[in-house]
Enzyme design. Structure first.
Site, PDB file in Angstrom:
ATOM      1  CG  ASP A 265     -32.213 -14.729  59.290  1.00 15.64           C
ATOM      2  OD1 ASP A 265     -31.511 -13.847  59.818  1.00 15.64           O
ATOM      3  OD2 ASP A 265     -33.202 -15.227  59.849  1.00 15.64           O
ATOM      4  CB  SER A 272     -32.255 -16.632  73.173  1.00 14.43           C
ATOM      5  OG  SER A 272     -31.703 -16.000  72.037  1.00 14.43           O
ATOM      6  CG  LEU A 274     -32.445 -23.402  70.039  1.00 13.15           C
ATOM      7  CD1 LEU A 274     -31.480 -24.457  70.545  1.00 13.15           C
ATOM      8  CD2 LEU A 274     -32.633 -23.524  68.538  1.00 13.15           C
ATOM      9  CG  ASP A 333     -37.383  -9.031  64.488  1.00 16.53           C
ATOM     10  OD1 ASP A 333     -36.829  -8.474  63.514  1.00 16.53           O
ATOM     11  OD2 ASP A 333     -36.766  -9.383  65.506  1.00 16.53           O
ATOM     12  CG  ASN A 334     -36.809  -5.019  60.885  1.00 16.66           C
ATOM     13  OD1 ASN A 334     -36.776  -4.248  59.936  1.00 16.66           O
ATOM     14  ND2 ASN A 334     -36.255  -6.232  60.833  1.00 16.66           N
ATOM     15  CB  CYS A 374     -49.915  -2.186  49.423  1.00 18.92           C
ATOM     16  SG  CYS A 374     -49.716  -0.438  49.900  1.00 18.92           S
ATOM     17  CB  CYS A 391     -40.770 -10.743  70.344  1.00 17.95           C
ATOM     18  SG  CYS A 391     -42.177 -10.876  69.226  1.00 17.95           S
ATOM     19  CB  CYS A 448     -52.282   3.917  49.413  1.00 21.52           C
ATOM     20  SG  CYS A 448     -50.745   2.980  49.643  1.00 21.52           S
TER      21      CYS A 448
END
Length: 476
Positions: A265, A272, A274, A333-334, A374, A391, A448
């Site tokens: 990360d 924000s 928590l 989140d992307n 996949c 979100c 695919c």
């Protein structure tokens, strides 16, 4: 009580949801919940998500209360709005009872005394069930079914059962927290019928009152395969993202005795985060998330090895980071990051466990190529920026990423131990507002571009690392 600016920042993901908003969050802060658990470990996940969501008063009782002071200190650091205490009285608006069948039976008198709406979470190895009871007669009928179905556990299986039970206690605890929020705010539909789950097979169902006794009997019975030892000491799991999904995934794996966790990360802890990111705390605001998470995880499991990567993944560094790990949990989140990890895991031969959340809804799937589909089999190309809301735009109920992250952790444990049935050809969809799970079958796509019969992607592509919401780039 009027919400202070700091509280608005803390609960922003809840407040922007019209079902909750400011008045709803205020009501949560004024609510009192009684939590009765077999021990601290069985009840802690529920307590963390109750506190993160802003339940103002949490009264606790445990058959074994060892470790409560440490838990209470951690809860107060997570959310200073919350009062948590050990109490003899069960006075509260709502009650939660969590534990194995024998413990739930012992609590029969406590459940009946001065009855208020109650949630019973029955946990037994990899499986369990939760149900909301609004009247005593229904609760007594359920308890009678537990008593009738209860079977002694062979002592040689007991330690294995407790270790495997980490995943069911974590999962059911987050489910309980979600039900509490809905009960307190009178939104959606609660689990008034037994919500059954088996994380070993990833089966989920709602049971009618007529069939409840049969399902409870199944919950109280353990099959030999459900008692097999799950050895995770040698396992190495990489978790990309230490936010709403990465927090519960890491929590459960550390609790279950995983040997090594890698954390990726590039963000720092903010207030924000928590309301849903339970690895972090007020005292660590401003600290890199990977370092904050490592502090929590080492306190939970001192034997755990934690490797931190305070960076974003790129096509230049992804293979070097993946190389040391057996399983990859995707907690981002992307979409660009998901596609990068999907492609990199395919080329590196690593299984990948994905999940996503928004508002009250979540999904999870396990990608284990070349056997299963996949990520590109279901979504061939990265969606354009802004096409799918984030979100940050629509909000997310705090316990939801906990529920989905705990599913990811169970999948990782099964991959490492060779047990159970994976979500490698299925996707689980959870509608939290109506307490329902749905499982959809997935098929490999012959066309695919990555794993199809005539692939056109033979190396990592260019991935644009821009979040759908440019204002807020934090992980879920």
């Amino acid at each position: 009580m009027i919400l202070a600016r700091e509280q608005i920042n803390r609960y922003l993901r809840h407040i922007i949801m019209p079902e909750i908003s400011g008045p709803g969050q205020k009501k949560l802060l004024e609510s009192t919940v009684f939590v009765c658990g077999e021990n601290i470990d069985a009840a802690a996940p529920a307590i963390y998500y109750l506190a993160a969501s802003g339940i103002g008063f949490i009264n606790c009782h445990f058959e074994t209360a060892e470790g409560f002071d440490r838990l209470a200190a951690s809860i107060r650091d997570l959310n200073s709005d919350v009062s948590i205490a050990l109490v003899g009285s069960k006075d509260s608006e709502l009650r939660i009872f969590l534990g194995r069948p024998e413990f739930i039976i012992k609590q029969s008198d406590n459940i009946a005394e001065g009855f208020v709406p109650s949630i019973i979470a029955l946990q037994n190895g990899w499986k369990g069930g939760i149900e909301v009871f609004r009247d005593l007669a229904a609760a007594r009928s359920f308890l009678a079914a537990v008593f009738a179905g209860q079977q002694p556990v062979d002592v040689c299986f007991k330690d294995n059962l407790i270790k495997n039970g980490v995943f069911s206690s974590c999962f059911s605890g987050a489910l309980c927290a979600m039900e509490v929020v809905k009960l307190a705010l009178a939104i959606g539909e609660t689990a008034d019928d037994l919500l059954y789950f088996n994380l070993l097979s990833m089966d989920f169902s709602k049971t009618s009152k007529e069939d409840s006794a049969r399902t409870v009997a199944e919950l109280c019975t353990l099959k030999p395969e459900e008692c097999q030892e799950t050895r995770l000491e040698e396992g190495k799991v990489l978790i990309v993202g230490t936010g709403g999904l990465g927090s519960p995934a890491a929590y459960a794996l550390a609790s279950a005795g995983i040997g090594t966790i890698g954390l990726v990360d590039y963000d720092t802890v903010e207030i924000s985060n928590l309301n849903r990111q339970i690895l972090h705390a007020v005292s660590r605001i401003g600290m890199p998330k990977v370092e904050s998470a490592a502090v929590f995880l080492k306190s939970l499991n001192p034997q755990l090895t934690v490797n931190v990567y305070n960076t974003s993944l790129t096509k230049e560094n992804v293979f070097d980071i993946l190389a040391s790990y057996d399983v990859v949990i995707v907690a981002v989140d992307n979409f660009p990051a998901r596609f990068l990890l999907n492609d990199a895991c395919f080329f590196a031969g690593k299984p990948m466990i994905d999940a996503g959340v928004i508002r009250f809804d979540g999904t999870s799937m396990t990608i284990s190529t070349p056997v299963g589909p996949c990520y590109r089999c279901t979504l061939p190309d990265i969606p354009s920026s802004g096409k799918i809301p984030s979100c940050a735009e629509t909000g997310v109920l705090g316990p939801l990423p906990g529920i989905m992250g705990f599913i990811q952790s169970a999948e990782a444990a099964k991959l490492l131990s060779g047990q159970g049935q994976l979500l490698s050809d299925r996707v689980v969809y959870f509608d939290g507002l109506f307490s329902s799970f749905h499982t959809l079958r997935l098929n490999k796509a012959d066309n695919c571009a990555l794993c199809g019969t005539n692939p056109t992607i033979h190396e990592l592509q260019e991935y644009e690392f821009v979040c759908a919401d440019a204002v807020d780039q934090e992980t879920q």
